[in-house]
Design a protein around this motif. Sequence first.
Motif, PDB file in Angstrom:
ATOM      1  N   UNK A   1       0.871  -1.054   0.108  1.00 11.57           N
ATOM      2  CA  UNK A   1       0.039  -0.068   0.081  1.00 11.57           C
ATOM      3  C   UNK A   1       0.895   1.456  -0.053  1.00 11.57           C
ATOM      4  N   UNK A   2       2.013   1.529   0.753  1.00  8.15           N
ATOM      5  CA  UNK A   2       2.700   2.619   0.595  1.00  8.15           C
ATOM      6  C   UNK A   2       3.253   2.980  -0.754  1.00  8.15           C
ATOM      7  N   UNK A   3       3.346   2.264  -1.577  1.00  7.43           N
ATOM      8  CA  UNK A   3       3.681   2.495  -2.979  1.00  7.43           C
ATOM      9  C   UNK A   3       2.233   3.277  -3.665  1.00  7.43           C
ATOM     10  N   UNK A   4       1.074   2.578  -3.564  1.00  6.58           N
ATOM     11  CA  UNK A   4      -0.072   3.124  -3.828  1.00  6.58           C
ATOM     12  C   UNK A   4      -0.421   4.683  -3.390  1.00  6.58           C
ATOM     13  N   UNK A   5      -0.086   4.665  -2.180  1.00  7.22           N
ATOM     14  CA  UNK A   5       0.006   6.026  -1.556  1.00  7.22           C
ATOM     15  C   UNK A   5       0.723   7.309  -2.131  1.00  7.22           C
ATOM     16  N   UNK A   6       1.946   6.740  -2.547  1.00  4.80           N
ATOM     17  CA  UNK A   6       2.730   7.565  -2.987  1.00  4.80           C
ATOM     18  C   UNK A   6       2.365   8.031  -4.633  1.00  4.80           C
ATOM     19  N   UNK A   7       1.859   6.795  -5.231  1.00  3.83           N
ATOM     20  CA  UNK A   7       1.168   7.208  -6.677  1.00  3.83           C
ATOM     21  C   UNK A   7       0.179   8.172  -6.687  1.00  3.83           C
ATOM     22  N   UNK A   8      -0.804   7.969  -5.743  1.00  2.00           N
ATOM     23  CA  UNK A   8      -1.934   8.879  -5.412  1.00  2.00           C
ATOM     24  C   UNK A   8      -1.672  10.249  -5.431  1.00  2.00           C
ATOM     25  N   UNK A   9      -0.566  10.450  -4.390  1.00  2.00           N
ATOM     26  CA  UNK A   9       0.079  11.746  -4.200  1.00  2.00           C
ATOM     27  C   UNK A   9       0.586  12.462  -5.213  1.00  2.00           C
ATOM     28  N   UNK A  10       1.115  11.509  -6.256  1.00  2.00           N
ATOM     29  CA  UNK A  10       2.062  12.211  -7.247  1.00  2.00           C
ATOM     30  C   UNK A  10       1.046  12.352  -8.482  1.00  2.00           C
TER      31      UNK A  10
END
Length: 189
Positions: free
Chosen positions: A101-110
């Motif tokens: 999930x941390x990857x997905x959170x980074x992608x949403x922010x970007x």
Amino acid sequence: MSWTAEDEARVRSCTGCILGAHRHVAVPGTGAIPARLMLVADQPEADDDQMGLPFTGPAGALLAKILGAVGLSRDQVYLTTVVKCVPPGRLADEDEMLACLPFLAEQIAAVDPVVLVAMGVDATRALLGEDDRLGTVRGHWHHLGERLVMPTYPPEHLLRFPAAKHQAWEDWQQIAQALGLTIPSRAAS
Ligand code: SF4
């Protein structure tokens, strides 16, 4: 916040859960950054695992038709999955999703989308914490902070159950409306 080729390389070399040992290649995600629309599926499919891209094969072809029906192309949106590695003949489990999930959170922010489309039960749970059946939560707007979230059927489901295409199209009409898109007349007819 950004999501760069170096970040994709972090995903491709990730061994954060057991799925890293089973993948052919990881599937970080692809598309426009930033983008007003971001699609999140549950997990890569077997075709995706070979290509290193999400939404390939017949499911990807159907998704391209759906996007085209609301006047969008694949390269105008961002596409990714909750877990970035294909599980071996099963669905990803809770620990694997939490690890990724941390990857997905980074992608949403970007990507900073106005609208997120949760394409599956796990995507809905990851974005909204909703455990309900997709048939119950789809078709209604939900919120992730200030972002709109629409759960809907993934293309794999529509290929298996074509009768669900009518409901999926209702969801996509709402998505188009939220984005201020004019549905091309051929699709609307
Ligand atoms: S599924 Fe996610 S956390 Fe697990 S190995 Fe792949 S990239 Fe890493």
